[in-house]
Each structure stands twice: as structure tokens, then as C-alpha cells.
Motif scaffolding. Structure first.
Motif, PDB file in Angstrom:
ATOM      1  N   UNK A  97      55.198  46.177  20.077  1.00 32.63           N
ATOM      2  CA  UNK A  97      56.253  45.160  20.129  1.00 32.63           C
ATOM      3  C   UNK A  97      57.592  45.865  20.334  1.00 32.63           C
ATOM      4  N   UNK A  98      58.302  45.597  21.445  1.00 26.67           N
ATOM      5  CA  UNK A  98      59.593  46.265  21.677  1.00 26.67           C
ATOM      6  C   UNK A  98      60.597  46.071  20.545  1.00 26.67           C
ATOM      7  N   UNK A  99      60.496  44.953  19.824  1.00 28.62           N
ATOM      8  CA  UNK A  99      61.429  44.698  18.729  1.00 28.62           C
ATOM      9  C   UNK A  99      61.031  45.435  17.450  1.00 28.62           C
ATOM     10  N   UNK A 100      59.910  46.123  17.507  1.00 33.95           N
ATOM     11  CA  UNK A 100      59.527  47.076  16.467  1.00 33.95           C
ATOM     12  C   UNK A 100      59.852  48.487  16.920  1.00 33.95           C
ATOM     13  N   UNK A 101      59.483  48.817  18.151  1.00 35.14           N
ATOM     14  CA  UNK A 101      59.688  50.165  18.675  1.00 35.14           C
ATOM     15  C   UNK A 101      61.163  50.515  18.827  1.00 35.14           C
ATOM     16  N   UNK A 102      61.995  49.512  19.111  1.00 35.84           N
ATOM     17  CA  UNK A 102      63.424  49.758  19.362  1.00 35.84           C
ATOM     18  C   UNK A 102      64.232  48.640  18.709  1.00 35.84           C
ATOM     19  N   UNK A 103      64.041  48.478  17.406  1.00 38.59           N
ATOM     20  CA  UNK A 103      64.577  47.314  16.703  1.00 38.59           C
ATOM     21  C   UNK A 103      66.085  47.196  16.814  1.00 38.59           C
ATOM     22  N   UNK A 104      66.790  48.253  16.461  1.00 37.49           N
ATOM     23  CA  UNK A 104      68.241  48.181  16.382  1.00 37.49           C
ATOM     24  C   UNK A 104      68.887  47.808  17.695  1.00 37.49           C
ATOM     25  N   UNK A 123      65.842  29.693  24.267  1.00 39.47           N
ATOM     26  CA  UNK A 123      65.048  30.792  23.711  1.00 39.47           C
ATOM     27  C   UNK A 123      63.977  31.197  24.710  1.00 39.47           C
ATOM     28  N   UNK A 124      64.037  32.454  25.127  1.00 32.64           N
ATOM     29  CA  UNK A 124      63.068  32.971  26.092  1.00 32.64           C
ATOM     30  C   UNK A 124      61.706  33.114  25.393  1.00 32.64           C
ATOM     31  N   UNK A 125      60.649  32.509  25.920  1.00 32.81           N
ATOM     32  CA  UNK A 125      59.362  32.455  25.203  1.00 32.81           C
ATOM     33  C   UNK A 125      58.819  33.812  24.785  1.00 32.81           C
ATOM     34  N   UNK A 126      58.877  34.819  25.660  1.00 31.16           N
ATOM     35  CA  UNK A 126      58.319  36.122  25.305  1.00 31.16           C
ATOM     36  C   UNK A 126      59.101  36.772  24.162  1.00 31.16           C
ATOM     37  N   UNK A 127      60.422  36.665  24.205  1.00 26.02           N
ATOM     38  CA  UNK A 127      61.253  37.230  23.134  1.00 26.02           C
ATOM     39  C   UNK A 127      60.975  36.490  21.831  1.00 26.02           C
ATOM     40  N   UNK A 128      60.886  35.188  21.914  1.00 25.48           N
ATOM     41  CA  UNK A 128      60.593  34.389  20.729  1.00 25.48           C
ATOM     42  C   UNK A 128      59.246  34.798  20.124  1.00 25.48           C
ATOM     43  N   UNK A 129      58.263  35.019  20.987  1.00 17.92           N
ATOM     44  CA  UNK A 129      56.937  35.418  20.516  1.00 17.92           C
ATOM     45  C   UNK A 129      56.983  36.768  19.805  1.00 17.92           C
ATOM     46  N   UNK A 130      57.763  37.722  20.337  1.00 18.60           N
ATOM     47  CA  UNK A 130      57.858  39.043  19.719  1.00 18.60           C
ATOM     48  C   UNK A 130      58.577  38.985  18.374  1.00 18.60           C
ATOM     49  N   UNK A 131      59.611  38.147  18.278  1.00 20.55           N
ATOM     50  CA  UNK A 131      60.304  37.972  17.007  1.00 20.55           C
ATOM     51  C   UNK A 131      59.402  37.270  16.002  1.00 20.55           C
ATOM     52  N   UNK A 169      45.332  35.498  23.664  1.00 18.86           N
ATOM     53  CA  UNK A 169      44.463  34.890  22.666  1.00 18.86           C
ATOM     54  C   UNK A 169      43.623  35.917  21.919  1.00 18.86           C
ATOM     55  N   UNK A 170      43.541  37.129  22.448  1.00 24.05           N
ATOM     56  CA  UNK A 170      42.748  38.180  21.798  1.00 24.05           C
ATOM     57  C   UNK A 170      43.607  39.118  20.954  1.00 24.05           C
ATOM     58  N   UNK A 171      44.890  38.784  20.768  1.00 21.56           N
ATOM     59  CA  UNK A 171      45.769  39.639  19.961  1.00 21.56           C
ATOM     60  C   UNK A 171      45.182  39.812  18.568  1.00 21.56           C
ATOM     61  N   UNK A 172      45.178  41.027  18.048  1.00 20.43           N
ATOM     62  CA  UNK A 172      44.594  41.257  16.719  1.00 20.43           C
ATOM     63  C   UNK A 172      45.446  40.650  15.619  1.00 20.43           C
ATOM     64  N   UNK A 173      44.831  40.455  14.484  1.00 19.52           N
ATOM     65  CA  UNK A 173      45.579  39.998  13.326  1.00 19.52           C
ATOM     66  C   UNK A 173      45.473  38.512  13.084  1.00 19.52           C
ATOM     67  N   UNK A 174      46.028  38.108  11.967  1.00 20.42           N
ATOM     68  CA  UNK A 174      46.003  36.726  11.522  1.00 20.42           C
ATOM     69  C   UNK A 174      47.260  35.989  11.972  1.00 20.42           C
ATOM     70  N   UNK A 175      47.148  34.672  12.109  1.00 19.33           N
ATOM     71  CA  UNK A 175      48.308  33.848  12.429  1.00 19.33           C
ATOM     72  C   UNK A 175      48.636  32.864  11.323  1.00 19.33           C
TER      73      UNK A 175
END
Length: 417
Positions: A398-405, A377-385, A99-105
């Protein structure tokens, strides 16, 4: 004939989102800023569905109140449909575990004529000088760059600056004048689009707080956008390779109506739409690239540098990110520090662009569509996407940013099994 000479610290070409946000950020630093804008505002532009990440840059530029009070359509996510399959991403999902993640939703869906004008007036309010109807004719890069410009009355004059920021959008002023353009590795796609008075029934199930992205029932690489606005209208468009669009005859309106008519869901949703709100427009071969995002005395912002594709609405977010990075580099420059524009501007900017690029490539190949429509859909993966769909393509945690491909390829394989 000797032309009159002026001087400013930072000259910005273009008063669109990148130019206005850069100007506001630079004014916060106390810089003298002059914006030259070829058009008169308000004027039509495409790219109407913002991402939550954009709100951070608007807020940092001191323009948040301007945008909030303008009354744009609230947006909290994206809905994807293909045939009978539908999935939704609520951008607030990125907060579900933290709940403390930075940024807007959340963010807005905007008619760009109004949105761009709001930002431009905000930059003026903060002290930027803005001249509408002034066209840049030539540029001399260097340690003290110069431009020759023409006023609405035809008078030409010269401006000398410490630095030039090209925020000219699809006009791509400096890339054209300085031979910086490079071919995009994307196929030649185009978009046909308009605004309609949608008259979508309240009991239709359509969520006006989300952009609707619909895949063509037969062609995985053809898709439609439906972006609702707060005034009962929506932006409606189709994106496909030029060879597909060229199959359809008639006026642009007839072509767009024919392609929309091929999708039963959109046909039903827009059964009562009025199509005479705005002329139908088209853009062909919009994807672009450049040899370099900066040079002696200048940097390229937003679409002037690179444009990927409209599918994930990343254009304005990338424009704002480029404005932030450029203003930070100029802050260090005026503080007497040595600035490495490649390392501190180009590489960070392209990092997020590459993340978006991989998702765009996967979308058109069909892999990402298999992911988002997958039944399990795995919740954590869905959240990162979801976080990337919300625009947080520079979040290296975010692993899908750090290692996208690699990660996206693995997920595609799993969802294709």
C-alpha cells in the motif's frame, strides 16, 4: 526468608489481548507458558472497537471460534460526522478491485471485560497456565530473567524463565520497574467515557455495524466515540487535550454530558439514553513511549510498549501484532537460531505504529478530516486509506504505508485547495 522457586519457559505478565494471543501462539509451538494477571477476570477495560486486521491474529492463535461464538457486535466499518457532513468507510472496500486480497474485511465491537475473558479462557484451553490475582513485584532481566510475584494470599515466590513478555497494558510494569519510560511527543490528551443504554431508534439512520466518530462542532481536535454493542448499549466517550476537559466542572458524568450536549447530532441520537448503566471513567495523559521495546530476556507487548491514541482504534491491533512478532522470534530462538530482536521485532512493529502515528497527527491537525470529508474522492486512494483504517498498517504494498508521510501530505494539500 527464602522464597519458593519455580521455572517456566515463557512468562507472560498480563492476560489482556496481547498476553492471551501470545500465549496461544506459543502453545501452538509447544512452549511452556505461564501468565500472571494482577486482576480477576472479567474486569473492565477500554478499547472496544476492533479492526479487521485483528481477526488474522486471532485466527492464527487458534482463538477464532472462541471469539465468533461469543456473540459480539458485528462491525464492518467506521462512520465520521462533523456538523452536517458525514462519510462512511466500509472496510470491505479494500476488496473492491481485488476480490482475492488477503485479510479480513469485518470484525467486532466488544465489551472488553467479556472479550478479554474469552481470549484468556481460550489461552487456558490451549494449555497455558494462568494465575489471576498474582502481582509481579520485581524483575531481574538477563539471560535467565527472574520475577518476584505475590499470590492473592500474600505469599511471595520467584519465577525463573527463559523469557518474559510484558503484556501489562497501561500498568506498563517493566517500563516502570526498569526505567524504560520515555516521553510521548503527543500533547497531554485525556478521555472521559462510560457505557449507556442507548435506546437509539431504528429509524435514526444509525448503523450499529460501524463505530461512529464525531468531531466537535467547534474544535477540530476534540472528538467523540460511539461504539454500539450487541446488547443495546454503547460505549460513549470524548477525547480532548486536558486543558479543554478542565474547563468543565462537576462530576465526571456531568462533564461528559455537558460536552456531549454541545454536539447537536449526538444530542439527538442519544435523546433517550439511560446513563446509569456504568460509572463514568477518565484516563488522562494516556499516550506513552519507551526507550526500547526489548532487552535482555524480555520484550514489551501492546500498550506496555507504546500507546498512540484511540481515534483509529489501533491499540488492540498493535497489541496483537506485537504478540505475533514476539512469538515468531521465540520460535526461531527455540529452533536454535540467533534472534535480532531490534531488527526482527522492534523495527517491524514500529513500522506500522509509525503509519498509524502519521494518520493520528493528521487527524488532530485537521488535515485528515479534510481528506475524508472531501466531496471528490478518488476510488483507488480511498481504498488504500480504507485499508489502513481497517488495520493493515504493515502492508508495504500500500503506497500510503510505504510512503505515509509524503503521500498523506500531498493529499492534505490537494484537499485543502
Amino acid at each position: 526468608m527464602t522464597l519458593s522457586m519455580e521455572r517456566t519457559q515463557v512468562l507472560i505478565v498480563g492476560a489482556g489481548p496481547a498476553g492471551s494471543v501470545a500465549a496461544a501462539m506459543l502453545r501452538q509451538q509447544g512452549r511452556e507458558v505461564l501468565i500472571l494477571e494482577r486482576e480477576q477476570f472479567p474486569r473492565f477495560s477500554i478499547g472496544e472497537s476492533l479492526l479487521p486486521q485483528s481477526m488474522e491474529y486471532i485466527e492464527a492463535a487458534g482463538l477464532l471460534r472462541d471469539v465468533v461464538e461469543a456473540g459480539f457486535q458485528y462491525k464492518n466499518g467506521a462512520s465520521f460526522v462533523r456538523g452536517e457532513r458525514q462519510t462512511e468507510f466500509d472496510f470491505r472496500e479494500r476488496f473492491f478491485r481485488d476480490a482475492t486480497a488477503p485479510g479480513w474485511g469485518t470484525t467486532y465491537q466488544v465489551q472488553r471485560a467479556d472479550f478479554d475473558h474469552v481470549l484468556a479462557k481460550g489461552a487456558q484451553r490451549m494449555g497455558a497456565q494462568l494465575r489471576f490475582g498474582h502481582e509481579v513485584l520485581s524483575v531481574e532481566p538477563g539471560e535467565t530473567p527472574r520475577v518476584t510475584a505475590r499470590a492473592p494470599d500474600g505469599t511471595e515466590y520467584v519465577i525463573e524463565a527463559d523469557f518474559i513478555l510484558d503484556a501489562s497494558g497501561f500498568a506498563r510494569l517493566l517500563p516502570r520497574l526498569l526505567q524504560l519510560e520515555a516521553p510521548s511527543n503527543f500533547p497531554a490528551r485525556g478521555a472521559i467515557f462510560t457505557h449507556v443504554e442507548d435506546n437509539i431508534p431504528l429509524d435514526s439512520g444509525f448503523d450499529r455495524n460501524k463505530i461512529l466518530i464525531t468531531t466537535h462542532p467547534e474544535h477540530v481536535d476534540v472528538w467523540y466515540w460511539t461504539i454500539p454493542f450487541s446488547n443495546g448499549r454503547c460505549s460513549l466517550g470524548v477525547v480532548a487535550e486536558k486543558t479543554f476537559l478542565d474547563r468543565y466542572q462537576g462530576s465526571d458524568r456531568e462533564r461528559l454530558q455537558a460536552i456531549v450536549g454541545e454536539d447537536p447530532n449526538l444530542t439527538r441520537l442519544l435523546a433517550n439514553a439511560k446513563w446509569d448503566v456504568m460509572p463514568v471513567r477518565q484516563i488522562m495523559g494516556y499516550s506513552s513511549n519507551v526507550k526500547s521495546l526489548w532487552g535482555p530476556g524480555y520484550a514489551l507487548l501492546g500498550n506496555a510498549g507504546e500507546f498512540l491514541d484511540p481515534v483509529f482504534s489501533s491499540g488492540v491491533t498493535i497489541a496483537f501484532k506485537s504478540a505475533q512478532l514476539a512469538s515468531e522470534c521465540l520460535a526461531r530462538h527455540y529452533a536454535g537460531e540467533s534472534v535480532d530482536w531490534e531488527r526482527e521485532f522492534a523495527i517491524p512493529l514500529r513500522g506500522g505504529v509509525q503509519t498509524f502515528r502519521r494518520f493520528v497527527e493528521s487527524w488532530y491537525a485537521g488535515g485528515f478530516q479534510k481528506i475524508i470529508f472531501h466531496e471528490t474522492q478518488q476510488p483507488d486512494v480511498r481504498r488504500m486509506i480504507c485499508s489502513i483504517l481497517a488495520g493493515y498498517a504493515w502492508d508495504a504494498k500500500n503506497p500510503y504505508v510505504a510512503d505515509t508521510g509524503r503521500r498523506l501530505a500531498v493529499l492534505e494539500e490537494i484537499c485543502s485547495a
